[in-house]
Design a protein around this motif. Structure first.
Motif, short mmCIF file in Angstrom:
data_model
loop_
_atom_site.label_atom_id
_atom_site.label_comp_id
_atom_site.label_asym_id
_atom_site.label_seq_id
_atom_site.Cartn_x
_atom_site.Cartn_y
_atom_site.Cartn_z
N ALA A 208 15.04 3.90 4.54
CA ALA A 208 14.24 3.94 3.32
C ALA A 208 14.83 4.91 2.31
O ALA A 208 14.91 4.61 1.11
CB ALA A 208 12.80 4.32 3.65
N LEU A 209 15.27 6.07 2.78
CA LEU A 209 15.88 7.05 1.88
C LEU A 209 17.18 6.53 1.29
O LEU A 209 17.49 6.77 0.11
CB LEU A 209 16.10 8.38 2.61
N PRO B 108 10.97 3.49 -6.62
CA PRO B 108 9.92 4.51 -6.62
C PRO B 108 9.26 4.62 -5.24
O PRO B 108 9.22 3.65 -4.48
CB PRO B 108 8.93 4.02 -7.67
N LEU B 109 8.75 5.79 -4.93
CA LEU B 109 8.24 6.09 -3.60
C LEU B 109 7.14 5.14 -3.14
O LEU B 109 7.21 4.60 -2.03
CB LEU B 109 7.75 7.54 -3.56
N ARG B 110 6.11 4.92 -3.93
CA ARG B 110 4.98 4.08 -3.48
C ARG B 110 5.42 2.65 -3.15
O ARG B 110 5.10 2.15 -2.07
CB ARG B 110 3.85 4.11 -4.50
N PRO B 111 6.17 1.97 -4.03
CA PRO B 111 6.63 0.62 -3.67
C PRO B 111 7.57 0.62 -2.46
O PRO B 111 7.55 -0.32 -1.66
CB PRO B 111 7.36 0.12 -4.93
N LEU C 151 7.46 2.73 0.17
CA LEU C 151 6.63 2.85 1.37
C LEU C 151 5.90 1.54 1.65
O LEU C 151 5.84 1.08 2.80
CB LEU C 151 5.63 3.99 1.22
N HIS C 152 5.37 0.92 0.60
CA HIS C 152 4.66 -0.34 0.76
C HIS C 152 5.58 -1.41 1.37
O HIS C 152 5.19 -2.12 2.30
CB HIS C 152 4.10 -0.82 -0.58
N GLU C 153 6.78 -1.52 0.85
CA GLU C 153 7.74 -2.50 1.37
C GLU C 153 8.02 -2.27 2.85
O GLU C 153 8.01 -3.20 3.65
CB GLU C 153 9.04 -2.45 0.58
N PHE C 154 8.25 -1.03 3.23
CA PHE C 154 8.54 -0.73 4.63
C PHE C 154 7.31 -0.99 5.50
O PHE C 154 7.44 -1.52 6.60
CB PHE C 154 9.08 0.69 4.79
N HIS C 155 6.14 -0.64 5.03
CA HIS C 155 4.92 -0.89 5.81
C HIS C 155 4.72 -2.39 6.03
O HIS C 155 4.37 -2.81 7.13
CB HIS C 155 3.68 -0.34 5.09
N GLN C 156 4.96 -3.17 5.00
CA GLN C 156 4.68 -4.61 5.07
C GLN C 156 5.75 -5.42 5.77
O GLN C 156 5.44 -6.39 6.44
CB GLN C 156 4.48 -5.18 3.65
#
Length: 150
Positions: free
Chosen positions: A20-21, A30-33, A35-40
């Protein structure tokens, strides 16, 4: 969750955090999208019978958001340990992320033993590199640990 299952899920979280980094640096996501991509799509889903996903999501989130929030401090710590004539920018992108995530964990996660942190990021480095580079990760994170875990 058993200790072995937790250890495996944290190992998976570390590898995913490095990925992710890397994506964040390459694509300026951007951080929020991110994290969302990795979560989903990348960390697996929680199974209906309450088994845990492959990666411990809260741990993954802490690593990624922690590195993002403390990047300047982390980069300074890592840069101080590089040989003269070397800079963080001279390292390739995957190596930078491995060192950033490992340094963050040493700085902020006193609940994880130094030896475990170093060993885990040496293992992550094995996914990308040969023995020479993994030894570099080991030595550099050990030097960071001596500064931040007195």
């Amino acid at each position: 969750m058993t200790q072995s299952a937790r250890s495996k899920s944290r190992s998976a979280a570390r590898l995913a955090a490095v990925q992710a980094l890397y994506q964040q640096e390459m694509e300026k996501t951007p951080l929020r999208p991110l994290l969302h991509e990795f979560h989903q799509h990348r960390l697996g889903a929680v199974i209906e019978d309450v088994e845990y996903a492959d990666a411990e999501i809260d741990f993954f989130d802490d690593l990624v958001t922690g590195v993002d929030a403390r990047r300047a401090e982390i980069d300074r710590l890592v840069s101080e340990k590089l040989a003269q004539g070397w800079s963080l920018e001279r390292l390739d992108r995957p190596m930078r992320q491995i060192l950033r995530a490992g340094a963050y964990e040493l700085l902020a996660r006193a609940d994880v033993a130094v030896g475990s942190v170093i060993s885990e990021y040496v293992d992550v480095a094995h996914a990308f590199y040969d023995k020479r580079e993994t030894a570099f990760v080991n030595g550099l994170l050990d030097a960071v640990a001596k500064d931040v875990r007195k």
